[in-house]
Design an enzyme around this catalytic site. Structure first.
Site, mmCIF file in Angstrom:
data_model
loop_
_atom_site.group_PDB
_atom_site.id
_atom_site.type_symbol
_atom_site.label_atom_id
_atom_site.label_comp_id
_atom_site.label_asym_id
_atom_site.label_seq_id
_atom_site.Cartn_x
_atom_site.Cartn_y
_atom_site.Cartn_z
ATOM 1 N N ASN A 1 -0.681 -4.666 3.954
ATOM 2 C CA ASN A 1 0.681 -4.172 3.768
ATOM 3 C C ASN A 1 1.568 -4.794 4.836
ATOM 4 O O ASN A 1 1.117 -5.049 5.946
ATOM 5 C CB ASN A 1 0.718 -2.638 3.893
ATOM 6 C CG ASN A 1 2.029 -2.059 3.413
ATOM 7 O OD1 ASN A 1 2.308 -2.063 2.207
ATOM 8 N ND2 ASN A 1 2.849 -1.597 4.344
ATOM 9 N N SER B 1 0.663 0.863 -16.389
ATOM 10 C CA SER B 1 1.342 2.103 -16.754
ATOM 11 C C SER B 1 0.521 3.317 -16.346
ATOM 12 O O SER B 1 -0.690 3.236 -16.207
ATOM 13 C CB SER B 1 1.570 2.134 -18.262
ATOM 14 O OG SER B 1 2.167 3.347 -18.613
ATOM 15 N N GLY B 2 1.207 4.418 -16.187
ATOM 16 C CA GLY B 2 0.486 5.652 -15.912
ATOM 17 C C GLY B 2 0.843 6.271 -14.582
ATOM 18 O O GLY B 2 0.312 7.314 -14.208
ATOM 19 N N LEU C 1 0.818 -1.225 0.000
ATOM 20 C CA LEU C 1 0.000 0.000 0.000
ATOM 21 C C LEU C 1 0.844 1.265 0.000
ATOM 22 O O LEU C 1 0.507 2.251 0.644
ATOM 23 C CB LEU C 1 -0.957 -0.030 1.199
ATOM 24 C CG LEU C 1 -1.884 -1.265 1.235
ATOM 25 C CD1 LEU C 1 -2.712 -1.279 2.512
ATOM 26 C CD2 LEU C 1 -2.803 -1.294 0.005
ATOM 27 N N ALA C 2 1.972 1.214 -0.727
ATOM 28 C CA ALA C 2 2.732 2.458 -0.932
ATOM 29 C C ALA C 2 1.948 3.266 -1.981
ATOM 30 O O ALA C 2 0.765 3.013 -2.202
ATOM 31 C CB ALA C 2 4.150 2.128 -1.382
ATOM 32 N N LYS D 1 4.841 -4.262 -21.478
ATOM 33 C CA LYS D 1 5.042 -3.067 -20.639
ATOM 34 C C LYS D 1 6.497 -2.593 -20.744
ATOM 35 O O LYS D 1 6.768 -1.389 -20.799
ATOM 36 C CB LYS D 1 4.681 -3.384 -19.180
ATOM 37 C CG LYS D 1 5.062 -2.304 -18.168
ATOM 38 C CD LYS D 1 4.304 -1.013 -18.407
ATOM 39 C CE LYS D 1 4.338 -0.027 -17.256
ATOM 40 N NZ LYS D 1 5.617 0.403 -16.755
ATOM 41 N N GLU E 1 8.841 4.833 -24.759
ATOM 42 C CA GLU E 1 8.742 6.093 -23.995
ATOM 43 C C GLU E 1 10.113 6.783 -23.931
ATOM 44 O O GLU E 1 10.216 8.003 -24.127
ATOM 45 C CB GLU E 1 8.229 5.744 -22.603
ATOM 46 C CG GLU E 1 8.102 6.878 -21.626
ATOM 47 C CD GLU E 1 7.682 6.335 -20.243
ATOM 48 O OE1 GLU E 1 6.703 5.566 -20.168
ATOM 49 O OE2 GLU E 1 8.344 6.684 -19.257
ATOM 50 N N LYS F 1 15.397 3.993 -14.573
ATOM 51 C CA LYS F 1 15.123 2.913 -13.616
ATOM 52 C C LYS F 1 15.379 1.532 -14.207
ATOM 53 O O LYS F 1 15.146 0.528 -13.562
ATOM 54 C CB LYS F 1 13.683 3.017 -13.114
ATOM 55 C CG LYS F 1 13.491 4.132 -12.097
ATOM 56 C CD LYS F 1 12.223 3.940 -11.313
ATOM 57 C CE LYS F 1 12.127 4.928 -10.166
ATOM 58 N NZ LYS F 1 10.744 5.064 -9.722
ATOM 59 N N HIS G 1 6.858 -0.831 -23.976
ATOM 60 C CA HIS G 1 6.179 0.465 -23.822
ATOM 61 C C HIS G 1 7.157 1.472 -23.217
ATOM 62 O O HIS G 1 7.307 2.597 -23.696
ATOM 63 C CB HIS G 1 4.943 0.312 -22.923
ATOM 64 C CG HIS G 1 4.419 1.601 -22.377
ATOM 65 N ND1 HIS G 1 5.014 2.254 -21.314
ATOM 66 C CD2 HIS G 1 3.380 2.390 -22.746
ATOM 67 C CE1 HIS G 1 4.353 3.377 -21.064
ATOM 68 N NE2 HIS G 1 3.364 3.481 -21.920
ATOM 69 N N ASN G 2 7.837 1.061 -22.152
ATOM 70 C CA ASN G 2 8.770 1.983 -21.501
ATOM 71 C C ASN G 2 9.948 2.324 -22.406
ATOM 72 O O ASN G 2 10.423 3.463 -22.416
ATOM 73 C CB ASN G 2 9.284 1.375 -20.189
ATOM 74 C CG ASN G 2 8.242 1.432 -19.090
ATOM 75 O OD1 ASN G 2 7.037 1.427 -19.367
ATOM 76 N ND2 ASN G 2 8.670 1.472 -17.852
HETATM 77 N N1 LIG Z 1 3.621 1.834 -13.582
HETATM 78 C C1 LIG Z 1 4.119 2.895 -13.045
HETATM 79 O O1 LIG Z 1 4.016 3.969 -13.582
HETATM 80 C C2 LIG Z 1 4.797 2.730 -11.775
HETATM 81 C C3 LIG Z 1 5.186 3.843 -11.057
HETATM 82 C C4 LIG Z 1 5.760 3.628 -9.888
HETATM 83 C C5 LIG Z 1 5.945 2.323 -9.426
HETATM 84 N N2 LIG Z 1 5.569 1.263 -10.151
HETATM 85 C C6 LIG Z 1 5.758 -0.125 -9.676
HETATM 86 O O2 LIG Z 1 4.716 -0.437 -8.762
HETATM 87 C C7 LIG Z 1 5.243 -1.182 -7.674
HETATM 88 C C8 LIG Z 1 4.947 -0.435 -6.381
HETATM 89 O O3 LIG Z 1 5.558 0.851 -6.417
HETATM 90 P P1 LIG Z 1 5.457 1.892 -5.222
HETATM 91 O O4 LIG Z 1 6.249 3.082 -5.629
HETATM 92 O O5 LIG Z 1 4.052 2.062 -4.813
HETATM 93 O O6 LIG Z 1 6.161 1.114 -4.019
HETATM 94 P P2 LIG Z 1 7.717 0.787 -3.780
HETATM 95 O O7 LIG Z 1 8.364 1.948 -3.137
HETATM 96 O O8 LIG Z 1 8.315 0.238 -5.017
HETATM 97 O O9 LIG Z 1 7.607 -0.404 -2.706
HETATM 98 C C9 LIG Z 1 7.135 -0.170 -1.401
HETATM 99 C C10 LIG Z 1 6.115 -1.214 -1.032
HETATM 100 O O10 LIG Z 1 6.677 -2.536 -1.149
HETATM 101 C C11 LIG Z 1 6.506 -3.211 0.091
HETATM 102 N N3 LIG Z 1 7.564 -4.192 0.256
HETATM 103 C C12 LIG Z 1 8.875 -4.039 -0.028
HETATM 104 N N4 LIG Z 1 9.543 -5.182 0.244
HETATM 105 C C13 LIG Z 1 8.627 -6.061 0.724
HETATM 106 C C14 LIG Z 1 8.701 -7.393 1.179
HETATM 107 N N5 LIG Z 1 9.868 -8.055 1.197
HETATM 108 N N6 LIG Z 1 7.575 -7.995 1.598
HETATM 109 C C15 LIG Z 1 6.397 -7.331 1.574
HETATM 110 N N7 LIG Z 1 6.254 -6.063 1.147
HETATM 111 C C16 LIG Z 1 7.371 -5.442 0.727
HETATM 112 C C17 LIG Z 1 6.552 -2.110 1.111
HETATM 113 O O11 LIG Z 1 6.026 -2.519 2.341
HETATM 114 P P3 LIG Z 1 6.414 -1.702 3.690
HETATM 115 O O12 LIG Z 1 5.471 -0.556 3.759
HETATM 116 O O13 LIG Z 1 6.187 -2.706 4.769
HETATM 117 O O14 LIG Z 1 7.842 -1.289 3.569
HETATM 118 C C18 LIG Z 1 5.685 -1.070 0.413
HETATM 119 O O15 LIG Z 1 4.319 -1.364 0.498
HETATM 120 C C19 LIG Z 1 6.736 -1.361 -7.988
HETATM 121 O O16 LIG Z 1 6.939 -2.586 -8.627
HETATM 122 C C20 LIG Z 1 7.060 -0.249 -8.933
HETATM 123 O O17 LIG Z 1 8.112 -0.552 -9.812
HETATM 124 C C21 LIG Z 1 4.993 1.456 -11.314
#
Ligand SMILES: NC(=O)c1ccc[n+]([C@@H]2O[C@H](COP(=O)([O-])OP(=O)(O)OC[C@H]3O[C@@H](n4cnc5c(N)ncnc54)[C@H](OP(=O)(O)O)[C@@H]3O)[C@@H](O)[C@H]2O)c1
Length: 482
Positions: free
Chosen positions: A36, A131-132, A13-14, A185, A192, A263, A188-189
């Site tokens: 989370n 994406s997005g 839930l980040a 995906k 981009e 990245k 796509h990147n």
């Molecule tokens: N498509 C897009 O445009 C886009 C943009 C940004 C990110 N993303 C992708 O979406 C995903 C999430 O991104 P984000 O930025 O929201 O978060 P993030 O910073 O990549 O990850 C943080 C989250 O991961 C959890 N986590 C990390 N290690 C863990 C483990 N070993 N076990 C359980 N939970 C764990 C953390 O839990 P805690 O709170 O407990 O630390 C937190 O909820 C990533 O894969 C990222 O690459 C995609």
């Protein structure tokens, strides 16, 4: 324990996970379970969004119990080890027929590996490219799911409910099995990266060639956004160029350090293309341009190297700006053509059945490369699904035919002025390479045969041949040692 009431769950839930969970909760028919690893994020999300009616859990057992079957959970955690850790836990509490979706930015070979391992438990594993960014996750992303046909039956309606909508059509489609979604995906990147680099080169050429200010160039981009270049990236480029730094009063673009970050998805796209033997030169140049920019120590020592003698001055500013616009559009066609070529080759290699036109359609909204232009790509594949080179579709071929004079003038001007335009010029070189009647590859084959007896084929008869270079230089039939 929660009663089984949620049809979908989110783990992680980040920023991305919480926004996706809110998006899911806002759609008719969805009840969302959330979990989370550390409790604080769950508490904060539930407290800040009572309207969402989230069902919070504080253990994986509780999370599984809160989901109706087949249980469906989307993982949005840090890609890599975090994803594996969550999968290991979910597999313990889920049952055969349940569905685990990885919505993070996974590298597609990892998704193939995970899908294979999870499938052995009878649980479905789906790698879904989303994406997005933050905004897309909340309001409607473009979604690229892989995985089995069985999982798509349950997952399809849920993902369709949250996806962006372009001209009445949801920006989601079942891309193909196992890693197909994350593969698409990734490309796509990569596209981009190329699109952004091309826009940056256009800006640089206009700025250095005409002396226009960033704000004036912003107006040019706004104008271009009304035509065939219309896209989110052109739109935000104008916004960035118009921005004034509050602290110095200068254009923000002039106070931002000129070292571009990455990245890794551009590099994955290029590495994969190299393995597949697909020339994605525009994406590669864009990725390398970021690398080059990020080595200040090398740039410092190289700054003393000489450039061209004459200064760069454009006589007819309006004509030059129009040339750059046409060069940008032609190069963009090549970048997309190369990207779709990589998807075609990936589908062949990994035995995925990917509808390239459907891919173009789901990129029309919700993602960073969203653009009108994608309709033209969809049309091209609708017309000819097996199109070998996208740039040869009539609309694109005509556009390049109209713009190639301008394209060549801009590449020449950049070279003469000493302004790096690697994506513009490599796209033009690709164009001239792919359309060439005869390539100097014949000479390369001769060289390879000379030093390594790698053999060659002839244009005038079947078979494989070798010349006895170190002996009497006669030719003989040989075994193909390619
Ligand atoms: N498509 C897009 O445009 C886009 C943009 C940004 C990110 N993303 C992708 O979406 C995903 C999430 O991104 P984000 O930025 O929201 O978060 P993030 O910073 O990549 O990850 C943080 C989250 O991961 C959890 N986590 C990390 N290690 C863990 C483990 N070993 N076990 C359980 N939970 C764990 C953390 O839990 P805690 O709170 O407990 O630390 C937190 O909820 C990533 O894969 C990222 O690459 C995609």
């Amino acid at each position: 324990m929660n009663a089984s009431a949620a049809n979908i769950g989110v783990v992680g839930l980040a920023v991305m996970g919480s926004n996706l969970a809110r998006n899911l909760a806002s759609r008719e028919g969805n009840t969302v379970a959330v979990y989370n690893r550390s409790r604080e994020k769950t508490d904060a999300l539930v407290a800040e969004h009572p309207e969402a009616g989230f069902i919070p859990s504080f253990s994986y057992e509780e999370f599984a119990a809160s989901l109706t079957t087949p249980r469906t959970a989307i993982i949005m955690v840090k890609a890599g080890r975090g994803t594996d850790a969550v999968i290991d836990e979910l597999v313990k509490v889920f049952e055969p027929g349940d569905i685990i979706v990885d919505g993070g930015n996974a590298y597609f070979p990892d998704t193939i590996r995970r899908e294979k391992a999870v499938r052995e438990t009878g649980i479905n594993f789906v790698g879904a490219g989303i994406s997005g960014g933050e905004e897309g996750a909340l309001n409607g992303p473009s979604i690229m799911p892989g995985g089995s046909d069985e999982s798509w039956v349950t997952l399809g309606p849920i993902l369709t409910s949250i996806a962006a909508v372009a001209e009445g059509e949801p920006c989601v489609t079942h891309i193909g099995h196992n890693g197909a979604g994350h593969f698409v995906k990734m490309v796509h990147n990569g596209i981009e990266y190329a699109d952004m680099q091309l826009i940056a080169e256009a800006y640089d050429l206009i700025r250095r060639g005409t002396g226009k200010t960033p704000a004036e160039i912003a107006d040019i981009f706004t104008d271009w956004n009304g035509g065939e270049l219309e896209s989110y990236l052109i739109e935000i480029t104008a916004e960035v160029l118009r921005q004034i730094d509050a602290e110095t009063g200068k254009p923000l673009v002039d106070v931002i350090l000129d070292q571009a970050g990455a990245k890794g998805t551009g590099a994955w796209t290029v590495q994969t293309a190299l393995s597949l033997g697909v020339p994605v030169s525009g994406i590669a140049e864009a990725t390398f341009a970021r690398s080059l920019s990020s080595h200040p120590e090398q740039r410092r020592v190289a700054a003393a190297l000489p450039g061209p003698d004459s200064t760069f001055e454009v006589d007819d500013v309006d004509a030059f700006v129009e040339d750059v616009r046409q060069a940008l559009f032609a190069s963009k066609i090549i970048a997309y053509s190369q990207g779709f070529d990589e998807i075609r080759a990936g589908a062949e290699e990994y035995d995925w059945s990917i509808d390239l036109g459907a891919v173009a359609k789901i990129w029309r909204a919700g993602c960073i490369i969203r653009a009108q232009f994608l309709n033209r790509i969809a049309d091209a594949y609708a017309e000819e699904p097996g199109l070998p080179v996208l740039a040869t579709a009539p609309y694109f071929a005509d556009s390049i035919a109209r713009g190639q004079g301008a394209w060549r003038r801009v590449v020449v001007a950049a070279a003469q002025a000493g302004i790096p335009a690697p994506a513009f010029s490599s796209s033009l070189a690709y164009y001239d390479g792919i359309r060439a009647d005869r390539l100097p590859a014949a000479l390369v084959q001769g060289q390879r045969d000379f030093f390594g007896a790698h053999t060659y084929k002839r244009i005038d008869k079947p078979g494989t041949f070798h010349t006895d270079w170190s002996g009497d230089r006669t030719e003989s039939e040989a075994e193909d040692t390619h």
